[in-house]
Every structure is written in C-alpha cells, then in structure tokens.
Write a protein that holds these residues in place. Structure first.
Motif, mmCIF file in Angstrom:
data_model
loop_
_atom_site.group_PDB
_atom_site.id
_atom_site.type_symbol
_atom_site.label_atom_id
_atom_site.label_comp_id
_atom_site.label_asym_id
_atom_site.label_seq_id
_atom_site.Cartn_x
_atom_site.Cartn_y
_atom_site.Cartn_z
ATOM 1 N N GLY A 183 31.523 42.786 41.659
ATOM 2 C CA GLY A 183 32.392 43.280 41.117
ATOM 3 C C GLY A 183 32.596 43.993 39.632
ATOM 4 N N PHE A 184 33.729 44.968 39.046
ATOM 5 C CA PHE A 184 34.061 45.175 37.219
ATOM 6 C C PHE A 184 34.032 43.853 37.059
ATOM 7 N N ALA A 185 34.940 42.837 37.778
ATOM 8 C CA ALA A 185 35.478 41.303 36.956
ATOM 9 C C ALA A 185 34.547 40.462 36.622
ATOM 10 N N GLY A 186 33.511 40.392 37.855
ATOM 11 C CA GLY A 186 32.119 39.535 37.400
ATOM 12 C C GLY A 186 31.656 39.952 36.180
ATOM 13 N N ALA A 187 30.921 41.851 36.765
ATOM 14 C CA ALA A 187 30.294 41.859 35.655
ATOM 15 C C ALA A 187 30.818 41.609 33.894
ATOM 16 N N VAL A 188 32.162 42.325 33.630
ATOM 17 C CA VAL A 188 32.919 42.090 32.565
ATOM 18 C C VAL A 188 32.490 40.552 32.166
ATOM 19 N N ASN A 189 32.416 39.918 33.147
ATOM 20 C CA ASN A 189 32.415 38.218 32.521
ATOM 21 C C ASN A 189 31.223 37.806 31.973
ATOM 22 N N ILE B 140 42.361 33.883 26.242
ATOM 23 C CA ILE B 140 43.151 34.079 27.358
ATOM 24 C C ILE B 140 42.212 34.199 28.407
ATOM 25 N N GLY B 141 40.295 34.178 27.894
ATOM 26 C CA GLY B 141 38.609 33.877 29.247
ATOM 27 C C GLY B 141 38.830 35.092 29.576
ATOM 28 N N TYR B 142 38.245 34.395 31.232
ATOM 29 C CA TYR B 142 37.447 35.682 31.239
ATOM 30 C C TYR B 142 38.576 36.262 32.252
ATOM 31 N N PHE B 143 37.838 37.057 33.106
ATOM 32 C CA PHE B 143 38.848 37.936 34.135
ATOM 33 C C PHE B 143 38.937 37.020 35.494
ATOM 34 N N ASP B 144 39.938 37.604 36.314
ATOM 35 C CA ASP B 144 40.363 36.976 37.246
ATOM 36 C C ASP B 144 39.042 37.656 38.422
ATOM 37 N N GLU B 145 37.892 36.711 38.816
ATOM 38 C CA GLU B 145 37.094 36.804 39.982
ATOM 39 C C GLU B 145 37.829 37.404 41.111
ATOM 40 N N GLY B 146 38.750 37.141 41.888
ATOM 41 C CA GLY B 146 39.483 37.099 42.863
ATOM 42 C C GLY B 146 39.047 38.196 43.028
ATOM 43 N N PHE B 147 39.574 38.735 42.301
ATOM 44 C CA PHE B 147 39.778 41.093 42.476
ATOM 45 C C PHE B 147 38.437 41.377 42.676
ATOM 46 N N GLU B 148 38.677 41.004 44.503
ATOM 47 C CA GLU B 148 36.670 41.810 44.292
ATOM 48 C C GLU B 148 36.354 43.031 44.271
ATOM 49 N N ILE B 149 35.263 43.788 44.232
ATOM 50 C CA ILE B 149 34.659 44.505 44.009
ATOM 51 C C ILE B 149 35.343 45.309 42.392
ATOM 52 N N GLY B 150 36.637 46.069 42.471
ATOM 53 C CA GLY B 150 37.651 46.561 41.261
ATOM 54 C C GLY B 150 38.445 47.001 41.825
ATOM 55 N N ASN B 151 39.695 47.292 40.990
ATOM 56 C CA ASN B 151 40.836 47.133 40.959
ATOM 57 C C ASN B 151 42.302 46.501 40.960
ATOM 58 N N PHE B 152 43.155 46.394 39.595
ATOM 59 C CA PHE B 152 44.039 45.108 39.276
ATOM 60 C C PHE B 152 43.539 44.085 38.801
ATOM 61 N N GLU B 153 42.273 43.538 38.460
ATOM 62 C CA GLU B 153 41.771 42.718 37.499
ATOM 63 C C GLU B 153 42.286 43.207 35.993
ATOM 64 N N ASP B 154 42.369 44.488 35.831
ATOM 65 C CA ASP B 154 42.788 44.803 34.581
ATOM 66 C C ASP B 154 44.271 44.862 34.539
ATOM 67 N N ASP B 155 44.677 44.508 35.535
ATOM 68 C CA ASP B 155 47.046 44.686 35.544
ATOM 69 C C ASP B 155 46.949 43.116 35.460
ATOM 70 N N ASP B 156 45.893 42.492 36.329
ATOM 71 C CA ASP B 156 45.986 41.175 36.153
ATOM 72 C C ASP B 156 46.450 40.772 34.362
ATOM 73 N N TYR B 157 45.084 41.456 33.659
ATOM 74 C CA TYR B 157 44.536 40.811 32.787
ATOM 75 C C TYR B 157 46.172 41.024 31.910
ATOM 76 N N ASN B 158 46.488 42.374 32.068
ATOM 77 C CA ASN B 158 47.496 42.912 30.552
ATOM 78 C C ASN B 158 48.917 41.755 31.322
ATOM 79 N N ILE B 159 48.906 41.467 31.906
ATOM 80 C CA ILE B 159 49.823 40.188 32.230
ATOM 81 C C ILE B 159 49.795 38.882 31.089
ATOM 82 N N ARG B 160 48.864 38.880 31.287
ATOM 83 C CA ARG B 160 48.041 37.581 30.541
ATOM 84 C C ARG B 160 48.085 37.913 29.188
#
Length: 452
Positions: A112-118, A218-238
């Motif tokens: 997914g997006f988060a896993g690749a970014v990480n 802050i660290g890595y993106f959350d890979e609990g967001f599978e494939i894509g969407n909402f991982e950027d919202d999560d990172y914004n909050i952090r």
C-alpha cells in the motif's frame, strides 16, 4: 613455406605494455577500495538535499512522466527513491534501466501507499523528505518555493503545493485543458511570493514536504491503513499534536492526473475506503478536540513543549511497558528511557519501528528477573501504589496512572494496543481522580507490516 613479413614487437615494448596493464589494474583496484572505504565512512552522513519518495503500483506510463518532469524542472539537490508495490507492468525493468539515476526497491507484495512511503523514508538520505504521487508532473520552481516556505518558520511541519485535481483547499482553478499547455500556466503561478502561503488544518498526501528531523520525531506512516486513503489524515494529526503547523505554498503548482492507482481498484475502492475510515475512527475518536487541547496546554506549559521536543511522539506512549524492534532486542521503558532486557523475557513486548525506539534515551541493561518483579508489582491490586494501573473515569475513558499523573487513554485501540487492558483497574471516586494531575494523553502506536 613463406615467412611472415610482420615485424616482431621488441621484448622491451611488450614488457612495458605488461607493466602498464598491471599498473592500470592495480589503480582500478585501489580506486575501488578507496571508493568503498569512502562509502563506509560517509554512510551515516546526511545528503544536503531532498529525498523525493515516489510510491508506485502498475502505472509505468505515469511514473516515467513523473520522473522525467523532476529531472527537467528541479534545480536544487535531490535524490529520487521509487518504491514499487510488486507491479506486474514492467516497472522493475524500467527502473533497472535508469542506470543509477534513481534509487529503488521492488517490494515482494503490495504494502500500500503507507508501506511504500515507509520503505522510502527508511532509505532516504536527504535532510528533507518529499512524498510524491507517481501520477504527478512537477513544474518550474515547484521545489524551490516549497522549501522556502518550509524554512521560513521552524514551527512549520509540512508544506504542500496547489494542484488541478484534489479534494480540499489545495485545489485551484486552472486555465489549461491540455497537459501540453500546463507548463505555461505553472510558470505564471510559481512566481515566488510568501504572501500566498496559507496555514491550514489538512494537507493531502499527493505531495508533502517535511524535514528529516520532524520524521525522526514522528516516525513512519501507519500501515494499518491498507492500500491507500486516510494515512495522510493520520499523519496530519500526529504532526499537529507535536505543535507543528501545516501550510499550503500557493506559489507552487504541480499537475495531478488524479488518484490513478486508487481508481484502478474499481469496485474494491469503496471497501478500502470504509475499512481505512474505520481504522482512523477507532484509532483517534475525536482527534480535532485532542489537537485543540494539546495546543492550549503547550501554550500554557513550557515544560510540556520541552518534553515533546525531546521525545517526539514517544511522549504520547506509556511508561512501564516492554517494546521490541526489528533486531529482536526487548527494551523496558520506564522513567522516559529505554533499558535493554538481559535474559529471557516471557512477557508481552509491543513491536515498534526502530525510529520510535531510538527516541527514548538509552539506559543501563536490566535483568529479566527485575523486569518481571516490576511487572508483578504493577499487576498487584493490594496496596496503595497506583503507578502502572488503570482507572475508569465517569467520562467513559480509561486513564493510566504514571509517576503520579493520570494519562487519558484516547481510545480502546490505544488501551488494547499497549496491553494496558490487562492491567488491574482501580476504582477511585470522582474527587480522587480529579485530584491527580493530568499527564499527556496516550495514543495508539503505529502499525507496521514490515521490519523497519
């Protein structure tokens, strides 16, 4: 029998040529060894430029256009890192043909997006990191203006550009209808102008610029967001929880073809969106209230700002727990530090990324027997010691008692994720609970599917 009329090369000439060849081979070997040693010596040095991280999945045509646009329109120092989610369209062959212009990794499956970014963040060497969708075309001054915005204030956490296709405040009207006319539009838009920088509550993940030092907090993106969407919202909050702001550099425009990889999911897209939204809500509950409270408390308590600066996101993690990373070492977390556990540890160790573990300052080793004794002490219900125990409040939230402070556990996901649900729960009256000073809230840890 005819004799050859060719003249024989004098022996001295042949010997001289042999010495030259030997000397050349020796020089090549010495150069290789010198280069290898230089590589080892400079391995931990940071690159004084921007690491551009591009996740990709089965969109080779767009990836080629994206990389070509970066090469054509980026004057500042940069490196390109492509992380491919096991594409089947020849992306691997294309990347191999770029002959060192791009650093890349082909993943064994779609993380997914988060896993690749990480994975890209782990590989990045730049003092700045930029996450870029593969279905984008960058333009003149795009990176210059974003970096100028980011460097204008140390409290700016992330910067994003404007574009023709996106949801939210980064969307602008464009005058072109053909991509061939886009560069002229972008050139007029991208005249440097700090008056056009705008602080916002949300940036989308199609293009995000941040400093390496912020990533280390802050660290890595959350890979609990599978494939894509909402991982950027999560990172914004952090980012905002640590007191940093989000800014749109409106003097930086890039073209976005528009969620090409996500759209390719077809009917599966709705299911992915629903699952990721559920993960977001389970993780945060009401994140906007949490950010607002933290903003107020940070302004009122300078010591709190210092703690956040020192520990980063680890400041929102509990004490009195065991954690482990990629190398399998178990650490006991207590008193704001980490101590490696010596001996066999039979308890539950929470898995974190190495970037998270390194935020706690190291301490001396601790034996597994001593950790077990401390664990049992926290589990004991008898006695008046509240440290390491939980309390259920009348507001419906759980609290964790740590070093004389009560720490609000923001969701059930955090309660279960840190294994705090197994701790004994102490019943206190409302007056007793209110008498305990507030500590920082406890948020869930990031989920990782890879060893990072």
């Amino acid at each position: 029998m005819r004799r050859s009329t060719a003249r024989k090369r004098p022996r001295s000439t042949r010997q001289s040529r042999g010495r030259q060849q030997a000397s050349y081979a020796q020089g090549v070997e010495q150069g290789y060894q010198d280069g290898r040693q230089a590589g080892f010596t400079s391995y931990n040095e940071k690159f004084q430029g921007t690491s551009i991280i591009i996740p990709s999945y089965n969109q080779l045509h767009y990836l080629k256009l994206c990389i070509e646009s970066i090469i054509d329109h980026t004057d500042l120092a940069y490196e390109i890192i492509v992380i491919d989610n096991a594409s089947t369209d020849g992306t691997d062959s294309y990347l191999a043909q770029l002959d060192g212009q791009v650093r890349y990794r082909i993943l064994s499956e779609n993380y997914g997006f988060a896993g690749a970014v990480n994975r890209g963040m782990m590989m990045a060497k730049g003092i700045m990191m930029l996450i870029l969708n593969n279905d984008t075309l960058v333009t003149d001054n795009w990176l210059d203006n974003m970096i100028a915005c980011l460097n204008s204030n140390p409290q700016i956490g992330m910067v994003g550009p404007v574009t023709n296709y996106i949801g939210g405040e980064q969307l602008i009207e464009v005058t072109y209808t053909e991509v061939s006319d886009m560069p002229d539009f972008a050139r007029l838009n991208n005249v440097p102008d700090s008056r056009r920088w705008q602080q916002v509550d949300r940036l989308t993940g199609f293009c995000l610029l941040l400093r390496r030092e912020l990533w280390e907090k802050i660290g890595y993106f959350d890979e609990g967001f599978e494939i894509g969407n909402f991982e950027d919202d999560d990172y914004n909050i952090r980012v905002k929880l640590l007191g940093y702001s989000l800014v749109i550099a409106r003097d930086s425009f890039i073209h976005h073809f528009g969620s090409v990889s996500i759209k390719a999911l077809g009917a599966q897209l709705e299911e992915v969106n629903h699952r990721n939204l559920q993960h977001y809500m389970n993780k945060w509950g009401n994140p906007h209230e949490l950010v607002s409270v933290m903003k107020y408390r940070s302004a009122e308590q300078p010591a709190l700002q210092a703690e956040l600066a020192a520990l980063g996101e680890a400041a929102f993690y509990p004490d009195g727990i065991a954690v482990t990373g990629i190398n399998g070492t178990v650490y006991w977390i207590e008193g704001g530090g980490r101590r490696p556990v010596e001996g066999e540890f039979n308890g539950e160790a929470i898995r974190l990324g190495q970037i998270d573990i390194r935020r706690w300052p190291p301490g001396p080793p601790i034996s597994s027997e001593e950790v077990h004794a401390r664990w049992q002490q926290m589990l004991a219900i008898e006695g008046n010691e509240l440290h390491g125990k939980t309390v259920s409040g009348l507001d419906g939230f759980h609290y964790y008692i740590q070093q004389g402070l009560k720490r609000k556990i923001i969701t059930e996901a955090a309660f279960e994720g840190w294994a705090l649900k197994a701790r004994p729960s102490v019943q206190l009256t409302l007056e007793q609970l209110q008498a305990i000073p507030d500590g920082l809230p406890i948020i869930p840890a990031v989920k990782l599917r890879q060893g990072l």
